[in-house]
Design an enzyme around this catalytic site. Sequence first.
Site, PDB file in Angstrom:
ATOM      1  CE1 TYR A   7     -11.301  -4.542  36.981  1.00 60.59           C
ATOM      2  CE2 TYR A   7      -9.134  -3.531  37.196  1.00 60.59           C
ATOM      3  CZ  TYR A   7     -10.354  -3.639  36.553  1.00 60.59           C
ATOM      4  OH  TYR A   7     -10.621  -2.842  35.475  1.00 60.59           O
ATOM      5  N   GLY A   8      -9.879  -8.595  37.400  1.00 61.89           N
ATOM      6  CA  GLY A   8     -10.978  -9.147  36.612  1.00 61.89           C
ATOM      7  C   GLY A   8     -10.627 -10.438  35.900  1.00 61.89           C
ATOM      8  CB  THR A   9     -11.302 -11.480  32.394  1.00 61.50           C
ATOM      9  OG1 THR A   9     -10.548 -10.507  31.669  1.00 61.50           O
ATOM     10  CG2 THR A   9     -12.768 -11.087  32.483  1.00 61.50           C
ATOM     11  CG  LEU A  10      -6.116  -9.912  32.350  1.00 60.20           C
ATOM     12  CD1 LEU A  10      -5.415  -8.554  32.309  1.00 60.20           C
ATOM     13  CD2 LEU A  10      -5.587 -10.822  31.257  1.00 60.20           C
ATOM     14  CD  GLU A  82      -7.282  -5.048  30.366  1.00 62.43           C
ATOM     15  OE1 GLU A  82      -8.431  -4.774  29.969  1.00 62.43           O
ATOM     16  OE2 GLU A  82      -7.054  -5.939  31.191  1.00 62.43           O
TER      17      GLU A  82
END
Length: 157
Positions: A7-10, A82
Site C-alpha cells: 500500500y506504500g512505497t513498494l 520491512e
Amino acid sequence: MARVFVYGTLKKGQPNNPHMINGAHGTSLFQGRGLTVEKYPLVIAGKYNVPFLLNKPGIGHRVLGEIYSVDDQMLQFLDEFESCPDMYQRTSTKIKVIEWEDKSSTPEGRSGVNSILECCVYITSTYQPEWVHLPYYDNYDSFGKHKLEYVIRECRN
C-alpha cells in the site's frame, strides 16, 4: 507462492518499487489492485515520511494497494526490508480485488474483480501514540498533495 498486499512505497511508481521487481530478491508477480475490506488508518510519519498502516481495524479508510504473488525468497526479503516483526508485523488481511491483471488466472477460479482474497500485509502495532492523530489516507503516493515525500534509505543521515 504467497499473496502480498502493498500500500506504500513498494507500489508501482513509488520509490521502493524497484525492490519488488528485482529478481535478485526473489520472484514477485503483479496480480492486480485491491482495497482492504476493513478500514485502517494509513498515516505518513517520522522524519523520513514513511507510510504506516496502523493495526487499528475499523478506523480510517479502506486502503488502496497492489496484490503480488511472491516466492519464499521474496517474502523473506520483504520481512527483512520491512523490519518485521519489530517495525511492521506481517499479518493476514482480507483484500477486495478491484482490478485483476491476468484475466486467465483469476483468484480461486472465480471472476477476479470483487473477489475477496487473504493477503499478507505489513501493518504495525508498534507505533507512536500520537500517530493516530495524523491525517489518514486511502491511497499512498510519495509525491502527493500532502508534500511529505518519502526519504529513501540511501539519502538518510
